[in-house]
Design an enzyme around this catalytic site. Structure first.
Site, PDB file in Angstrom:
ATOM      1  N   ALA A   1      34.282  60.640   7.711  1.00 64.47           N
ATOM      2  CA  ALA A   1      34.077  59.634   8.873  1.00 64.47           C
ATOM      3  C   ALA A   1      35.133  58.939   9.219  1.00 64.47           C
ATOM      4  CB  ALA A   1      32.605  59.380   8.760  1.00 64.47           C
ATOM      5  N   ARG A   2      34.882  57.653   8.937  1.00 60.94           N
ATOM      6  CA  ARG A   2      36.250  56.490   9.009  1.00 60.94           C
ATOM      7  C   ARG A   2      36.005  55.897   7.525  1.00 60.94           C
ATOM      8  NH1 ARG A   2      38.159  59.003  12.386  1.00 60.94           N
ATOM      9  NH2 ARG A   2      38.480  58.607  14.644  1.00 60.94           N
TER      10      ARG A   2
ATOM     11  N   GLU B   1      44.986  53.380   7.243  1.00 62.43           N
ATOM     12  CA  GLU B   1      45.891  54.660   7.203  1.00 62.43           C
ATOM     13  C   GLU B   1      47.117  54.443   7.685  1.00 62.43           C
ATOM     14  OE1 GLU B   1      43.464  57.767   8.952  1.00 62.43           O
ATOM     15  OE2 GLU B   1      41.668  57.478   7.528  1.00 62.43           O
TER      16      GLU B   1
ATOM     17  N   HIS C   1      43.505  62.301   6.172  1.00 63.50           N
ATOM     18  CA  HIS C   1      42.965  62.556   7.502  1.00 63.50           C
ATOM     19  C   HIS C   1      43.000  64.084   7.972  1.00 63.50           C
ATOM     20  CE1 HIS C   1      41.115  59.951  10.655  1.00 63.50           C
ATOM     21  NE2 HIS C   1      40.840  60.992  10.956  1.00 63.50           N
TER      22      HIS C   1
ATOM     23  N   ILE D   1      29.195  66.603  13.953  1.00 70.27           N
ATOM     24  CA  ILE D   1      29.887  67.098  12.929  1.00 70.27           C
ATOM     25  C   ILE D   1      28.641  67.035  11.532  1.00 70.27           C
ATOM     26  CG2 ILE D   1      31.301  66.341  10.872  1.00 70.27           C
ATOM     27  CD1 ILE D   1      33.056  65.197  12.970  1.00 70.27           C
TER      28      ILE D   1
HETATM   29  P1  NAP Z   1      28.512  61.711  17.050  1.00 67.16           P
HETATM   30  O1  NAP Z   1      28.112  63.274  17.491  1.00 67.16           O
HETATM   31  O2  NAP Z   1      28.644  60.639  17.927  1.00 67.16           O
HETATM   32  O3  NAP Z   1      27.760  61.469  15.744  1.00 67.16           O
HETATM   33  C1  NAP Z   1      27.533  60.032  15.074  1.00 67.16           C
HETATM   34  C2  NAP Z   1      26.468  59.968  14.166  1.00 67.16           C
HETATM   35  O4  NAP Z   1      26.621  58.712  13.625  1.00 67.16           O
HETATM   36  C3  NAP Z   1      25.179  59.939  14.880  1.00 67.16           C
HETATM   37  O5  NAP Z   1      24.212  60.882  14.227  1.00 67.16           O
HETATM   38  C4  NAP Z   1      24.772  58.512  14.818  1.00 67.16           C
HETATM   39  O6  NAP Z   1      23.326  58.387  14.650  1.00 67.16           O
HETATM   40  C5  NAP Z   1      25.404  58.137  13.639  1.00 67.16           C
HETATM   41  N1  NAP Z   1      25.336  56.786  13.527  1.00 67.16           N
HETATM   42  C6  NAP Z   1      25.756  55.859  14.354  1.00 67.16           C
HETATM   43  N2  NAP Z   1      25.440  54.465  13.959  1.00 67.16           N
HETATM   44  C7  NAP Z   1      24.679  54.795  12.877  1.00 67.16           C
HETATM   45  C8  NAP Z   1      24.223  53.785  11.904  1.00 67.16           C
HETATM   46  N3  NAP Z   1      24.521  52.385  12.015  1.00 67.16           N
HETATM   47  N4  NAP Z   1      23.601  54.108  10.898  1.00 67.16           N
HETATM   48  C9  NAP Z   1      23.433  55.339  10.679  1.00 67.16           C
HETATM   49  N5  NAP Z   1      24.068  56.610  11.489  1.00 67.16           N
HETATM   50  C10 NAP Z   1      24.870  56.151  12.613  1.00 67.16           C
HETATM   51  O7  NAP Z   1      30.111  62.179  16.420  1.00 67.16           O
HETATM   52  P2  NAP Z   1      30.666  63.301  15.653  1.00 67.16           P
HETATM   53  O8  NAP Z   1      31.136  64.213  16.545  1.00 67.16           O
HETATM   54  O9  NAP Z   1      29.471  63.879  14.710  1.00 67.16           O
HETATM   55  O10 NAP Z   1      31.696  62.695  14.782  1.00 67.16           O
HETATM   56  C11 NAP Z   1      31.400  61.655  13.834  1.00 67.16           C
HETATM   57  C12 NAP Z   1      32.587  60.901  13.209  1.00 67.16           C
HETATM   58  O11 NAP Z   1      33.421  61.773  12.464  1.00 67.16           O
HETATM   59  C13 NAP Z   1      33.528  60.358  14.571  1.00 67.16           C
HETATM   60  O12 NAP Z   1      33.043  59.123  15.108  1.00 67.16           O
HETATM   61  C14 NAP Z   1      34.858  60.174  13.657  1.00 67.16           C
HETATM   62  O13 NAP Z   1      35.030  58.749  13.232  1.00 67.16           O
HETATM   63  C15 NAP Z   1      34.618  61.012  12.490  1.00 67.16           C
HETATM   64  N6  NAP Z   1      35.749  62.147  12.485  1.00 67.16           N
HETATM   65  C16 NAP Z   1      36.699  62.536  11.519  1.00 67.16           C
HETATM   66  C17 NAP Z   1      37.505  63.295  11.415  1.00 67.16           C
HETATM   67  C18 NAP Z   1      38.356  63.595  10.543  1.00 67.16           C
HETATM   68  O14 NAP Z   1      39.526  63.962  10.503  1.00 67.16           O
HETATM   69  N7  NAP Z   1      38.230  63.264   9.162  1.00 67.16           N
HETATM   70  C19 NAP Z   1      37.595  64.256  12.760  1.00 67.16           C
HETATM   71  C20 NAP Z   1      36.638  64.050  13.685  1.00 67.16           C
HETATM   72  C21 NAP Z   1      35.769  62.856  13.539  1.00 67.16           C
HETATM   73  P3  NAP Z   1      22.226  58.658  16.198  1.00 67.16           P
HETATM   74  O15 NAP Z   1      22.277  60.275  16.039  1.00 67.16           O
HETATM   75  O16 NAP Z   1      20.816  58.143  15.658  1.00 67.16           O
HETATM   76  O17 NAP Z   1      22.843  58.066  17.235  1.00 67.16           O
END
Ligand code: NAP
Length: 306
Positions: A223-224, A253, A271, A147
């Site tokens: 994110a969350r 939520e 959300h 994302i």
């Molecule tokens: P992703 O591809 O797994 O990306 C997660 C990112 O978070 C990665 O870049 C990871 O870093 C980073 N991260 C994890 N721990 C961290 C830390 N301690 N410090 C800094 N960065 C950290 O997941 P995605 O598909 O992009 O989704 C991200 C999140 O969006 C989901 O986990 C979900 O909670 C949220 N989301 C929200 C909605 C909504 O409706 N609002 C919808 C979908 C998802 P690295 O690359 O270095 O591992």
């Protein structure tokens, strides 16, 4: 052959996808009658706890309709050899779009303007407060995954400079890296939170990060909820430590802290990040593909590999 049983703790959208689920599987909703259930369908928000898993001794697959797995007890799932699938990539554009929408709504006071018109204030001759430019700032992306990188692509298309932080610096990334959230916030006016949820990221955006973002800064969280310290955020909004915030996600939520509801220049959405018909249909299709693959003994299309 009888249809495989699926315990559904979430439903699929649009309705045609839910109909397909109901046609292909024996869908049950009662966890009290789930001792023979091998497949659970859940949402990112609901997840599946260790206590819930304990009530399903035959459980083999947890199909999450979303990408966040912070509400799934992954340690317990791993211990029991229960496989987990998610719906990556197909929702990234929708969530990135929502993030930009929240930034614009906050900086240009769009939600506030809507309330102003509906309340009759415009007709009464009042003037709304001035907003601030959004697309002229420098953006920081906290969490540079699927994302975050999609959001970065869209922002670069809008001619905005982008910086990012993540657990590690990425090879061949087109955007500048900062070592942590505070350094990132210090160098940007738009701070987008797109990191995974869970214990590791809890409170990552704290009072220090908000101070670094500063009085011209806008925070957007798609994110969350727990990734941002909501008490520190409410205080920062009330006292002008930052200019505004657009929030799609919250700690508990659907309850939203009164301090955020009362906070000036804070745009709140329930959300909605992935809530477009196209994204939800693609997510549902992946959920069904994963369940079918598991039932048929084929490789899972999108296993969670955390
Ligand atoms: P992703 O591809 O797994 O990306 C997660 C990112 O978070 C990665 O870049 C990871 O870093 C980073 N991260 C994890 N721990 C961290 C830390 N301690 N410090 C800094 N960065 C950290 O997941 P995605 O598909 O992009 O989704 C991200 C999140 O969006 C989901 O986990 C979900 O909670 C949220 N989301 C929200 C909605 C909504 O409706 N609002 C919808 C979908 C998802 P690295 O690359 O270095 O591992």
């Amino acid at each position: 052959m009888s249809r495989p049983k699926v315990l559904a703790l979430a439903s699929l959208k649009p309705a045609a996808m839910q109909d397909k689920l109901l046609a292909d599987y024996n869908v049950v909703h009662d966890i009290d009658a789930a001792d023979d259930v091998k497949i659970v369908l859940t949402s990112g928000a609901s997840g599946l706890s260790a206590a819930q898993m304990a009530r399903m001794p035959a459980l083999e697959l947890i199909a999450v309709n979303g990408v966040g797995v912070d509400a799934v007890d992954l340690v317990e799932a791993r211990r029991r050899g229960i496989r987990v699938t998610t719906t990556p990539d197909v929702l990234s554009s929708a969530v990135a779009e929502m993030a930009i929408g929240l930034a614009l709504a906050t900086g240009r006071r769009i939600a506030e303007g809507d309330r102003f018109v509906r309340a009759g204030s415009w007709a009464a001759g009042d003037k709304p407060a001035l907003g601030r430019p959004v697309l002229q700032g420098r953006a920081g992306i906290l969490g540079y995954g699927r994302i975050g990188r999609r959001l970065a692509d869209l922002l670069r298309g809008l001619e905005i400079d982008v910086l990012y932080t993540a657990r590690s610096e990425k090879q061949n990334a087109p955007d500048g890296f900062r070592a942590d959230a505070a350094a990132l916030a210090n160098d940007c006016t738009l701070l987008f939170v797109t990191a995974a949820g869970g214990a590791e990221t809890r409170g990552l955006v704290d009072a220090t990060v908000l101070q670094a973002l500063g009085a011209d800064g806008i925070l957007v969280n798609v994110a969350r909820g727990p990734v941002v310290d909501s008490d520190a955020l409410a205080y920062a909004l009330q006292t002008g430590i930052i200019a505004g915030a657009g929030l799609d996600v919250f700690d508990d939520e659907p309850s939203v802290p009164q301090a955020l509801i009362d906070a000036p220049n804070c745009v709140l959405t329930p959300h909605l990040g992935s809530a477009t018909d196209a994204a939800r249909a693609a997510m549902a299709a992946l959920v069904l593909d994963n369940i079918a693959a598991h039932v048929e003994g084929r490789p899972l299309p999108t296993p969670f590999e955390g």
